[in-house]
Write a protein that holds these residues in place. Structure first.
Motif, PDB file in Angstrom:
ATOM      1  N   ILE A  80       0.843  -1.208   0.000  1.00  0.00           N
ATOM      2  CA  ILE A  80       0.000   0.000   0.000  1.00  0.00           C
ATOM      3  C   ILE A  80       0.873   1.250   0.000  1.00  0.00           C
ATOM      4  N   ARG A  81       1.885   1.269   0.872  1.00  0.00           N
ATOM      5  CA  ARG A  81       2.781   2.438   0.926  1.00  0.00           C
ATOM      6  C   ARG A  81       3.514   2.652  -0.401  1.00  0.00           C
ATOM      7  N   LEU A  82       4.015   1.561  -0.981  1.00  0.00           N
ATOM      8  CA  LEU A  82       4.734   1.666  -2.249  1.00  0.00           C
ATOM      9  C   LEU A  82       3.800   2.179  -3.344  1.00  0.00           C
ATOM     10  N   PHE A  83       2.576   1.687  -3.371  1.00  0.00           N
ATOM     11  CA  PHE A  83       1.608   2.152  -4.363  1.00  0.00           C
ATOM     12  C   PHE A  83       1.320   3.642  -4.192  1.00  0.00           C
ATOM     13  N   GLN A  84       1.138   4.067  -2.960  1.00  0.00           N
ATOM     14  CA  GLN A  84       0.859   5.487  -2.693  1.00  0.00           C
ATOM     15  C   GLN A  84       2.040   6.368  -3.106  1.00  0.00           C
ATOM     16  N   VAL A  85       3.237   5.938  -2.771  1.00  0.00           N
ATOM     17  CA  VAL A  85       4.437   6.712  -3.129  1.00  0.00           C
ATOM     18  C   VAL A  85       4.601   6.773  -4.643  1.00  0.00           C
ATOM     19  N   THR A  86       4.423   5.638  -5.327  1.00  0.00           N
ATOM     20  CA  THR A  86       4.593   5.642  -6.788  1.00  0.00           C
ATOM     21  C   THR A  86       3.527   6.479  -7.478  1.00  0.00           C
ATOM     22  N   THR A  87       2.333   6.522  -6.913  1.00  0.00           N
ATOM     23  CA  THR A  87       1.275   7.362  -7.489  1.00  0.00           C
ATOM     24  C   THR A  87       1.673   8.833  -7.434  1.00  0.00           C
ATOM     25  N   ILE A  88       2.283   9.236  -6.333  1.00  0.00           N
ATOM     26  CA  ILE A  88       2.747  10.626  -6.207  1.00  0.00           C
ATOM     27  C   ILE A  88       3.955  10.864  -7.119  1.00  0.00           C
ATOM     28  N   LEU A  89       4.889   9.894  -7.147  1.00  0.00           N
ATOM     29  CA  LEU A  89       6.127  10.074  -7.925  1.00  0.00           C
ATOM     30  C   LEU A  89       5.898  10.094  -9.429  1.00  0.00           C
ATOM     31  N   GLU A  90       4.922   9.354  -9.931  1.00  0.00           N
ATOM     32  CA  GLU A  90       4.766   9.284 -11.382  1.00  0.00           C
ATOM     33  C   GLU A  90       4.351  10.627 -11.987  1.00  0.00           C
ATOM     34  N   LYS A  91       3.841  11.531 -11.171  1.00  0.00           N
ATOM     35  CA  LYS A  91       3.490  12.875 -11.646  1.00  0.00           C
ATOM     36  C   LYS A  91       4.727  13.786 -11.677  1.00  0.00           C
ATOM     37  N   THR A  92       5.789  13.350 -11.016  1.00  0.00           N
ATOM     38  CA  THR A  92       6.975  14.185 -10.858  1.00  0.00           C
ATOM     39  C   THR A  92       7.947  14.065 -12.025  1.00  0.00           C
ATOM     40  N   PHE A  93       8.059  12.889 -12.621  1.00  0.00           N
ATOM     41  CA  PHE A  93       9.091  12.649 -13.633  1.00  0.00           C
ATOM     42  C   PHE A  93       8.485  12.597 -15.032  1.00  0.00           C
ATOM     43  N   PRO A  94       9.287  12.980 -16.036  1.00  0.00           N
ATOM     44  CA  PRO A  94       8.790  12.999 -17.416  1.00  0.00           C
ATOM     45  C   PRO A  94       8.522  11.586 -17.948  1.00  0.00           C
ATOM     46  N   ALA A  95       7.643  11.504 -18.940  1.00  0.00           N
ATOM     47  CA  ALA A  95       7.309  10.232 -19.576  1.00  0.00           C
ATOM     48  C   ALA A  95       8.548   9.636 -20.238  1.00  0.00           C
ATOM     49  N   ASP A  96       8.622   8.340 -20.260  1.00  0.00           N
ATOM     50  CA  ASP A  96       9.714   7.573 -20.871  1.00  0.00           C
ATOM     51  C   ASP A  96      11.070   7.809 -20.230  1.00  0.00           C
ATOM     52  N   SER A  97      11.104   8.382 -19.063  1.00  0.00           N
ATOM     53  CA  SER A  97      12.394   8.537 -18.373  1.00  0.00           C
ATOM     54  C   SER A  97      12.705   7.248 -17.617  1.00  0.00           C
ATOM     55  N   THR A  98      13.975   7.096 -17.252  1.00  0.00           N
ATOM     56  CA  THR A  98      14.391   5.937 -16.463  1.00  0.00           C
ATOM     57  C   THR A  98      13.637   5.892 -15.145  1.00  0.00           C
ATOM     58  N   GLU A  99      13.465   7.046 -14.545  1.00  0.00           N
ATOM     59  CA  GLU A  99      12.757   7.129 -13.266  1.00  0.00           C
ATOM     60  C   GLU A  99      11.316   6.650 -13.422  1.00  0.00           C
ATOM     61  N   GLU A 100      10.659   7.072 -14.519  1.00  0.00           N
ATOM     62  CA  GLU A 100       9.270   6.673 -14.713  1.00  0.00           C
ATOM     63  C   GLU A 100       9.155   5.162 -14.907  1.00  0.00           C
ATOM     64  N   ARG A 101      10.098   4.580 -15.663  1.00  0.00           N
ATOM     65  CA  ARG A 101      10.076   3.125 -15.856  1.00  0.00           C
ATOM     66  C   ARG A 101      10.230   2.405 -14.516  1.00  0.00           C
ATOM     67  N   CYS A 102      11.122   2.901 -13.666  1.00  0.00           N
ATOM     68  CA  CYS A 102      11.281   2.316 -12.321  1.00  0.00           C
ATOM     69  C   CYS A 102       9.994   2.467 -11.513  1.00  0.00           C
ATOM     70  N   ILE A 103       9.399   3.634 -11.607  1.00  0.00           N
ATOM     71  CA  ILE A 103       8.161   3.895 -10.854  1.00  0.00           C
ATOM     72  C   ILE A 103       7.051   2.950 -11.312  1.00  0.00           C
ATOM     73  N   LEU A 104       6.923   2.760 -12.637  1.00  0.00           N
ATOM     74  CA  LEU A 104       5.897   1.843 -13.157  1.00  0.00           C
ATOM     75  C   LEU A 104       6.164   0.404 -12.726  1.00  0.00           C
ATOM     76  N   LEU A 105       7.426   0.021 -12.728  1.00  0.00           N
ATOM     77  CA  LEU A 105       7.808  -1.309 -12.252  1.00  0.00           C
ATOM     78  C   LEU A 105       7.420  -1.481 -10.787  1.00  0.00           C
TER      79      LEU A 105
END
Length: 192
Positions: A116-141
């Motif tokens: 639950i915590r990881l899902f909540q954090v990734t939901t917030i983080l995915e708005k922070t990084f640009p599409a197709d970035s390494t960070e976004e791929r990690c966040i989606l994973l």
């Protein structure tokens, strides 16, 4: 004697045999008749041969006596030491399994909260990084991993595990009650 009374009398041996859990083969041997003859008698096709009584009447009389004056079951259920040891062993095995299941349940609860915590954090983080970035791929994973982890450790799975634990606790408690040293008058009615 009417035909119904004769048929009822013929089938009384069948009823007695079934009440006692005696096989047809055993009852035939006890009554000194062949199994095929006994089968025909029980089906009402033949009657008992004269003089072939064996212990059949004594068995019927003994069965009737138990209906009128039952013998206490506690005389039947005197536990042998090996039986007590088997129960103790089962209690020990169930206890060990219970410990394992309780640890597994605690892990499931922790993993569920972590997902639950990881899902909540990734939901917030995915708005922070640009599409197709390494960070976004990690966040989606991580987000996919959090969903998988949550499903594996869902409330349903936790509840099923809790039910297993409760059932094992009841089994363990019942077996402990069966041991004569654990009570003066235990569940089986046997005094220590």
């Amino acid at each position: 004697m009417s035909r119904t009374n004769i048929r009822t009398r013929l089938f009384s041996s069948l009823r007695s045999r079934e009440k006692l859990g005696i096989t047809q083969k055993e009852y035939a041997m006890f009554s000194h008749v062949s199994q095929s003859l006994l089968n025909m008698i029980e089906m009402g096709k033949r009657s008992w041969p004269f003089g072939k009584n064996g212990g059949r009447l004594e068995l019927e009389i003994a069965l009737e006596a138990t209906n009128q004056n039952p013998i206490p079951v506690s005389e039947l259920i005197q536990m042998e030491e090996w039986e007590k040891n088997e129960i103790r062993k089962a209690v020990s095995i169930i206890g060990a399994r219970l410990n394992t299941l309780q640890i597994e349940l605690e892990d499931m609860e922790f993993n569920s909260q972590q997902a639950i915590r990881l899902f909540q954090v990734t939901t917030i983080l995915e708005k922070t990084f640009p599409a197709d970035s390494t960070e976004e791929r990690c966040i989606l994973l991580w987000k996919r991993r959090s969903r998988e982890k949550y499903q594996k450790n869902s409330q349903l799975q936790q509840r099923l595990l809790q039910l297993d634990i409760e059932a094992m606790q009841k089994k363990k408690a019942f077996l402990e009650e069966c041991l004569p040293e654990n009570s003066e008058q235990n569940i089986l009615g046997v005094e220590p």
